[in-house]
Design a protein around this motif. Structure first.
Motif, mmCIF file in Angstrom:
data_model
loop_
_atom_site.group_PDB
_atom_site.id
_atom_site.type_symbol
_atom_site.label_atom_id
_atom_site.label_comp_id
_atom_site.label_asym_id
_atom_site.label_seq_id
_atom_site.Cartn_x
_atom_site.Cartn_y
_atom_site.Cartn_z
ATOM 1 N N VAL A 53 16.994 26.776 -20.111
ATOM 2 C CA VAL A 53 16.864 27.705 -21.327
ATOM 3 C C VAL A 53 15.846 28.569 -21.246
ATOM 4 O O VAL A 53 14.478 28.025 -21.270
ATOM 5 N N SER A 79 21.218 25.402 -28.493
ATOM 6 C CA SER A 79 21.203 25.936 -27.122
ATOM 7 C C SER A 79 22.117 25.039 -26.355
ATOM 8 O O SER A 79 22.938 25.710 -25.344
ATOM 9 N N ARG A 101 18.056 33.434 -23.545
ATOM 10 C CA ARG A 101 17.818 33.562 -24.879
ATOM 11 C C ARG A 101 16.380 34.227 -25.007
ATOM 12 O O ARG A 101 15.859 34.027 -26.273
#
Length: 109
Positions: A53, A79, A101
């Protein structure tokens, strides 16, 4: 690609256990605040695909002292849910699954 257990944290999301970890030392680009902080997530009991992520904040150990916020378990859980909804299969072998993100990441320090 297995996650290093040292320094990893357990989190349970919707009844499934995962481990997650933030890299202790920044990569070169993270140190220069050119790329955002990333963390990795994997299923706690089965080896499979790792979730990577990219966040919207700098690595906390960057070389310019640019402040970021700590990664909260609620962010990790969100997430995980987003990645699962987008096709991440944590128990199946394969290449890392990337979740970006980083919208809003400011690389100008």
């Amino acid at each position: 690609m297995a996650l290093v257990r040292k320094g990893s944290r357990l989190i349970t999301v919707d009844g499934t256990a995962y481990r997650w970890r933030v890299r202790g030392r920044p990569t070169y680009d993270q140190g220069l605040v050119r790329s955002p902080l990333t963390y990795a997530v994997e299923h706690a009991e089965a080896s499979g695909t790792t979730l990577v992520v990219a966040t919207d904040q700098p690595h906390p150990n960057n070389w310019f002292g640019t402040q970021g916020s700590p990664i909260l378990p609620s962010q990790v859980a969100g997430s995980i849910r987003t990645a699962l909804a987008n096709g991440w299969s944590p128990m199946c072998p394969g290449s890392p699954f990337h979740l970006d993100r980083s919208a809003g990441f400011d690389s100008s320090h």
